[in-house]
Scaffold this motif. Sequence first.
Motif, short mmCIF file in Angstrom:
data_model
loop_
_atom_site.label_atom_id
_atom_site.label_comp_id
_atom_site.label_asym_id
_atom_site.label_seq_id
_atom_site.Cartn_x
_atom_site.Cartn_y
_atom_site.Cartn_z
N ARG B 172 0.86 -0.92 -0.14
CA ARG B 172 0.08 0.19 0.15
C ARG B 172 0.79 1.30 -0.06
NH1 ARG B 172 -3.99 -1.65 4.13
NH2 ARG B 172 -3.66 0.25 5.26
N CYS B 175 2.29 2.49 3.30
CA CYS B 175 3.23 1.69 4.07
C CYS B 175 4.28 2.27 4.58
CB CYS B 175 3.19 0.47 3.11
SG CYS B 175 4.53 -0.85 4.05
N GLU B 212 6.66 0.84 -4.52
CA GLU B 212 5.47 -0.05 -3.77
C GLU B 212 5.65 -1.42 -4.15
OE1 GLU B 212 3.48 3.24 -4.96
OE2 GLU B 212 4.55 3.82 -3.10
N GLU B 236 -0.91 -4.82 4.90
CA GLU B 236 -0.53 -3.56 3.94
C GLU B 236 -0.08 -4.02 2.53
OE1 GLU B 236 1.00 0.08 6.61
OE2 GLU B 236 2.40 -1.55 6.53
N GLU B 238 -1.30 -4.73 -0.93
CA GLU B 238 -2.48 -4.27 -1.57
C GLU B 238 -2.94 -5.19 -2.72
OE1 GLU B 238 -3.70 0.04 -2.21
OE2 GLU B 238 -2.35 -0.33 -3.99
#
Lengths: 144, 674
Positions: B172, B175, B212, B236, B238
């Motif tokens: 995420r 995060c 990410e 966390e 995604e």
Amino acid sequence: MSEVTASAVKVIAFQLVDKEYALPVEQVYSIEKLMHITRVPGTVPFVKGVINLRGVVTPIIDLRSRFGLSDERVDDSTRIIIAALDDMEVGLIVDGANDVLDIPTDAIEPQPEVVGSLGDEYITGVAKLDKRLLIMLSLQKIFN
Amino acid sequence: MDTSQYLEIFIDESKEHLQAMNEHLLQLEKDPENLSIVNEVFRSAHTLKGMSATMGYEDLANLTHKLENVLDAIRNQQISVTLDIMDTVFSSVDDLEAMVEDISAGGEGKRNVEAIVQKLLVIEQGEAAAALDVLDKPAGETILHYDEFERTVIDQSKEQGFSCVEINVSLRADCVLKAARVFMVFEVLEKCGEVIKTVPSSEQLEEEKFDETFTVTLITKETAADLQEKVKKVSEVEQVNVTEVGSLDEPEQHQPATEAVVQAAEVSVPAAIEQPKQPEAKKEEDKPKNAVSNKTIRVNIERLDILMNLFEELVIDRGRLESISSELNHTELNETVERMSRISGDLQNIILNMRMVPVETVFNRFPKLVRQLSRDLNKQIHLDIIGAETELDRTVIDEIGDPLVHLIRNAGDHGIEMPEDRLAKGKPAEGTIKLKAYHSGNHVFIEIEDDGAGINKDRVLKKALDKGIVTQEQSLGMTDRQIFELIMASGFSTAEVISDLSGRGVGLDVVKTTIESLGGSITIDSVEGSGSIFSIQLPLTLSIISVMLVEVEKEKYAVPLSSIIETAIVKKEEVLNAHNQQVIDFRGKVVPLLFLKDIFSVPHQEEDDRFYSIVIVRKGDKMAGLVVDSFIGQQEVVLKSLGNYLSSVFAISGATILGDGQVALIVDCNALIK
């Protein structure tokens, strides 16, 4: 450190002509009897030459001529005080080294206006101890 | 971790690795196709990176890492070696050297390396950019590319019934502890199979150097769906995409690398992974190197110095013993003393030899210097090094580096002409600077020879006259050599254009003083139009020298044997007068006499002697006769300084302690002869 050392300085006291002088003990490495001095040509007159101090060639300053006092006089009590400042080691010829003293810091006074014939640039202060008067010297000034 | 105890080792080894990198890079430049050289450089860089990271020098590790990426790309033939790339690589090695220097000087090893890191990244990515579209393949196909070795592993595991999947994990955006999440993902994956590859590299993942998403290649028996579920459980995270890796038969060349291929050896994913041993495969390609390796140990130079000091004491006592035994004239004592002298003589040789370092340690930085020099000056310069194995005392080695750098720059700047000028003169376009070292007697000679323009005698003389360095009268009687030596006088510079490199007129006289302070000398020979030779003569050692002891009245002086030609006894009548100067006719040459008595203002009594005892000394090809009272003899003595307090005394280069414990002064003949 203890309080005693904080309020007193340990000095080596030595004789030169008729006065007593003192150097802080940390600046003094050793005291030697007079030994053969090899003259080094082309130096200032008060540099007497060099000695072999246990394998280290050490320059020697005659304090009498450095202070412009009367001519040198060598006898049994003449000593060489090996003093060190920064990384310079130099021997000082004196008439006799006789004492290690603790001088209370409050006994040290600034140099009075007139003290004998000695120029006051070498002097950091004067210590009065009972009846004795000790002149505190600055190595820095002597070396220059 | 307290790493201070390793600091020295770290510095030593870093310097070695940097030197190795420099040497190999120079080789690479000459032979860009030879990938085994790149491997050498890579290995050094890699070790350096590891060491500096362990020691906590982040900047150093970071820059080395970037450098390594570029080297890796070169190695994998994604980048071809060009001059630009080499320049960047060289300057990053320079930066690394500066950092190591800083560390050894007690600094933090910090340095602003943004610019160079940027350049490295551009190189690394610039080449990869062309193939970027390949990278953006639609999902479902292989995203990563594998090197040969990784493909083998994947293929083999497939044969054994495992499947290979690529897992693309997106964290995420908000995060916070990315590294921690990565760790958790890895932990999950480790339970399911073996991670063989990650992009970005595991180190970058640890350092949170990714946005990410990251991709992991896993060999597993689990199904894609199961894996997806398991990884998704990590908070966390995604998105998780799991793709099966298909056949890997595609050829390697069109596989770009935005990220350096992670070497198996350096992968240290948080969870322990059983990593295939790639270095072994790598080793096979290596040519046997350093086949001849001497057995050596590292000894702290301080210990050698202490040993040397102790030995000096021994030499002094040896002198004392010798003088006592010759006084006593006792046969057995004489024999014992003689044997002891011989043994200590051998010992002296060994100890002095231990302090000997090949001049290579100084010379090896010159190829790079010359390369830089030719680039800066747009000249073509070739450096020839001869006799790099010649050994010199460490104390001398430490001092001659800078003078040599200056002389080489000088040769490149003023000596070697521009290529077109050279061609016009019928010389090859490429100029040559020859650096040559050799032993001769008790001396080491180092010559810097160039085949450039040579020195224009008239211009030098004119300039010297203009600047008032010599007078018109003086200039008339000067030999060529004396004229050339004027360029080393202070305040002299013949360069018409002041360049960045030399020509500020401060250098050559500093060179001369440095060399003379080492007890050496420098001479210049030059033929206009075809080049110059600067030759430096240096003593083998500075600490124990042979001297001739002489007596002047009651004082003893030592004259270094290296500057003595011979001794003579001359009748007073043979002394001639040449305007204010007493001279003698010595083997057909007029030699001026110097009375040590007067020079050293020795207190003396008038005494009529019909003869003069004379020590003929020389400096270069000039001679002088030192008049003394008597010769005592020849002796090996230990050179000592007069101490910091008496740092510069005219015509005295130091002192020594004689057998009787007295100090004798050593006469500096170089100062006596103008």
